[in-house]
Scaffold this motif. Structure first.
Motif, PDB file in Angstrom:
ATOM      1  N   MET A   1       4.824 -28.190 -26.079  1.00 30.61           N
ATOM      2  CA  MET A   1       5.027 -26.780 -26.397  1.00 30.61           C
ATOM      3  C   MET A   1       4.956 -25.871 -25.170  1.00 30.61           C
ATOM      4  O   MET A   1       5.241 -24.686 -25.279  1.00 30.61           O
ATOM      5  CB  MET A   1       4.029 -26.333 -27.471  1.00 30.61           C
ATOM      6  CG  MET A   1       4.237 -27.050 -28.807  1.00 30.61           C
ATOM      7  SD  MET A   1       5.957 -27.040 -29.420  1.00 30.61           S
ATOM      8  CE  MET A   1       6.166 -25.316 -29.807  1.00 30.61           C
ATOM      9  N   SER A   2       4.624 -26.404 -24.017  1.00 33.52           N
ATOM     10  CA  SER A   2       4.662 -25.582 -22.799  1.00 33.52           C
ATOM     11  C   SER A   2       6.092 -25.415 -22.306  1.00 33.52           C
ATOM     12  O   SER A   2       6.367 -24.582 -21.452  1.00 33.52           O
ATOM     13  CB  SER A   2       3.805 -26.209 -21.697  1.00 33.52           C
ATOM     14  OG  SER A   2       4.334 -27.467 -21.318  1.00 33.52           O
ATOM     15  N   LYS A   3       7.016 -26.173 -22.874  1.00 33.89           N
ATOM     16  CA  LYS A   3       8.401 -26.163 -22.418  1.00 33.89           C
ATOM     17  C   LYS A   3       9.340 -25.375 -23.337  1.00 33.89           C
ATOM     18  O   LYS A   3      10.531 -25.326 -23.082  1.00 33.89           O
ATOM     19  CB  LYS A   3       8.922 -27.597 -22.317  1.00 33.89           C
ATOM     20  CG  LYS A   3       8.066 -28.524 -21.503  1.00 33.89           C
ATOM     21  CD  LYS A   3       8.572 -28.596 -20.104  1.00 33.89           C
ATOM     22  CE  LYS A   3       7.920 -29.743 -19.369  1.00 33.89           C
ATOM     23  NZ  LYS A   3       7.144 -29.378 -18.267  1.00 33.89           N
ATOM     24  N   MET A   4       8.823 -24.779 -24.406  1.00 34.45           N
ATOM     25  CA  MET A   4       9.721 -24.138 -25.373  1.00 34.45           C
ATOM     26  C   MET A   4       8.979 -23.104 -26.205  1.00 34.45           C
ATOM     27  O   MET A   4       7.762 -23.143 -26.301  1.00 34.45           O
ATOM     28  CB  MET A   4      10.315 -25.199 -26.293  1.00 34.45           C
ATOM     29  CG  MET A   4       9.282 -25.851 -27.198  1.00 34.45           C
ATOM     30  SD  MET A   4       9.736 -27.459 -27.791  1.00 34.45           S
ATOM     31  CE  MET A   4       9.401 -28.453 -26.353  1.00 34.45           C
ATOM     32  N   PRO A   5       9.734 -22.209 -26.869  1.00 36.11           N
ATOM     33  CA  PRO A   5       9.077 -21.242 -27.758  1.00 36.11           C
ATOM     34  C   PRO A   5       8.596 -21.914 -29.048  1.00 36.11           C
ATOM     35  O   PRO A   5       9.193 -22.885 -29.507  1.00 36.11           O
ATOM     36  CB  PRO A   5      10.181 -20.215 -28.049  1.00 36.11           C
ATOM     37  CG  PRO A   5      11.462 -20.936 -27.798  1.00 36.11           C
ATOM     38  CD  PRO A   5      11.170 -21.977 -26.747  1.00 36.11           C
ATOM     39  N   TRP A   6       7.526 -21.394 -29.604  1.00 35.93           N
ATOM     40  CA  TRP A   6       6.935 -21.938 -30.828  1.00 35.93           C
ATOM     41  C   TRP A   6       7.945 -21.976 -31.969  1.00 35.93           C
ATOM     42  O   TRP A   6       7.973 -22.909 -32.763  1.00 35.93           O
ATOM     43  CB  TRP A   6       5.732 -21.071 -31.225  1.00 35.93           C
ATOM     44  CG  TRP A   6       4.917 -21.666 -32.332  1.00 35.93           C
ATOM     45  CD1 TRP A   6       5.038 -21.410 -33.667  1.00 35.93           C
ATOM     46  CD2 TRP A   6       3.882 -22.626 -32.209  1.00 35.93           C
ATOM     47  NE1 TRP A   6       4.125 -22.137 -34.388  1.00 35.93           N
ATOM     48  CE2 TRP A   6       3.396 -22.891 -33.505  1.00 35.93           C
ATOM     49  CE3 TRP A   6       3.287 -23.280 -31.122  1.00 35.93           C
ATOM     50  CZ2 TRP A   6       2.356 -23.783 -33.750  1.00 35.93           C
ATOM     51  CZ3 TRP A   6       2.255 -24.161 -31.368  1.00 35.93           C
ATOM     52  CH2 TRP A   6       1.809 -24.417 -32.667  1.00 35.93           C
ATOM     53  N   GLU A   7       8.789 -20.969 -32.044  1.00 36.84           N
ATOM     54  CA  GLU A   7       9.730 -20.844 -33.156  1.00 36.84           C
ATOM     55  C   GLU A   7      10.860 -21.864 -33.110  1.00 36.84           C
ATOM     56  O   GLU A   7      11.534 -22.085 -34.110  1.00 36.84           O
ATOM     57  CB  GLU A   7      10.334 -19.432 -33.187  1.00 36.84           C
ATOM     58  CG  GLU A   7       9.314 -18.342 -33.487  1.00 36.84           C
ATOM     59  CD  GLU A   7       8.373 -18.060 -32.313  1.00 36.84           C
ATOM     60  OE1 GLU A   7       8.782 -18.228 -31.143  1.00 36.84           O
ATOM     61  OE2 GLU A   7       7.213 -17.701 -32.574  1.00 36.84           O
ATOM     62  N   ALA A   8      11.126 -22.451 -31.938  1.00 40.64           N
ATOM     63  CA  ALA A   8      12.283 -23.346 -31.813  1.00 40.64           C
ATOM     64  C   ALA A   8      11.974 -24.540 -30.916  1.00 40.64           C
ATOM     65  O   ALA A   8      12.420 -24.603 -29.774  1.00 40.64           O
ATOM     66  CB  ALA A   8      13.479 -22.571 -31.266  1.00 40.64           C
ATOM     67  N   PRO A   9      11.194 -25.518 -31.403  1.00 40.67           N
ATOM     68  CA  PRO A   9      10.904 -26.706 -30.591  1.00 40.67           C
ATOM     69  C   PRO A   9      12.190 -27.423 -30.171  1.00 40.67           C
ATOM     70  O   PRO A   9      13.126 -27.523 -30.955  1.00 40.67           O
ATOM     71  CB  PRO A   9      10.074 -27.591 -31.516  1.00 40.67           C
ATOM     72  CG  PRO A   9       9.514 -26.659 -32.526  1.00 40.67           C
ATOM     73  CD  PRO A   9      10.548 -25.580 -32.701  1.00 40.67           C
ATOM     74  N   ASP A  10      12.217 -27.876 -28.936  1.00 34.81           N
ATOM     75  CA  ASP A  10      13.393 -28.531 -28.357  1.00 34.81           C
ATOM     76  C   ASP A  10      13.140 -30.036 -28.296  1.00 34.81           C
ATOM     77  O   ASP A  10      12.192 -30.490 -27.657  1.00 34.81           O
ATOM     78  CB  ASP A  10      13.638 -27.966 -26.958  1.00 34.81           C
ATOM     79  CG  ASP A  10      14.887 -28.509 -26.298  1.00 34.81           C
ATOM     80  OD1 ASP A  10      15.300 -29.652 -26.606  1.00 34.81           O
ATOM     81  OD2 ASP A  10      15.451 -27.795 -25.465  1.00 34.81           O
TER      82      ASP A  10
END
Length: 166
Positions: free
Chosen positions: A99-108
Motif C-alpha cells: 500500500m505504499s505504492k498506491m492509493p487506498w481506493e485503487a490497489p494496483d
C-alpha cells in the motif's frame, strides 16, 4: 547439435526437478506468482466481488492446488482463511498489496508482495471490504508512517493472529 541437445536436456531436467519437488516453498513461490484481480472475481472466503472495495487484497496458493490462486477481497479475509489450522499447514505462498505504492481506493495488482515478509498495520481507521482490515507494506518505515496518519499498531506476519483481526 550435441551442445544443443545437452542444453535442452538440462532445461528439461531442471523443469522436471522443479515440478517434482512439491514440498519446497521457495521453489513453489518461483512458479506461483501473484496475478491480477479481474473485474467480477469473487472472494474465496466470503464471495463478495473483490474489485468493488478499497484497500489491500490478498492471494494465496495451497500446496495441493499448485496452479490455483485463491483471491480475497481484503487482507483480513485472507488471514481469516489462512489462520485456520487446516489451511495454515497447506498454504505454500501468500501475497498482499504493497500500500505504499498506491492509493487506498485503487490497489494496483502490479504491486503484490510476499505476505510473510510484509509489515502490517492493524486497527487503523481505514476500512476494506469487511470493515477493518490490515494495511500491508513492504517496508516497516512505510507502515509506521501510515500508523501515525491513520492509527493502528505495526506488526509483522508472525504477529497476525485471529485476535488481531477482531
Amino acid at each position: 547439435m550435441k551442445k544443443l541437445f545437452s542444453s535442452g536436456l538440462s532445461v528439461f531436467l531442471s523443469l522436471f526437478l522443479l515440478a517434482s519437488c512439491g514440498g519446497d516453498d521457495k521453489q513453489l513461490a518461483m512458479v506461483q506468482k501473484a496475478v491480477a484481480i479481474e473485474s467480477g472475481e469473487e472472494c474465496h472466503l466470503c464471495g463478495m466481488i473483490i474489485s468493488n472495495f478499497a484497500g489491500p487484497k490478498g492471494e494465496l496458493y495451497r500446496k495441493e492446488q499448485q496452479n490455483t490462486v485463491h483471491k480475497f477481497c481484503s487482507t483480513r479475509d485472507m488471514f481469516s482463511y489462512y489462520l485456520d489450522p487446516e489451511n495454515q499447514r497447506n498454504v505454500s505462498v501468500m501475497y498482499v498489496h504493497d500500500m505504499s505504492k498506491m492509493p487506498w481506493e485503487a490497489p494496483d495488482d502490479g504491486y503484490f508482495i510476499d505476505a510473510k515478509s510484509a509489515w502490517f498495520v492493524a486497527g487503523s481507521n481505514k476500512t476494506g471490504a469487511m470493515g477493518k482490515t490490515l494495511a500491508s507494506f513492504s517496508k516497516q518505515e512505510d507502515a509506521r508512517t501510515f500508523a501515525k496518519a491513520y492509527g493502528g499498531k505495526v506488526i509483522n506476519f508472525e504477529q497476525v493472529k485471529l485476535a488481531v483481526l477482531m
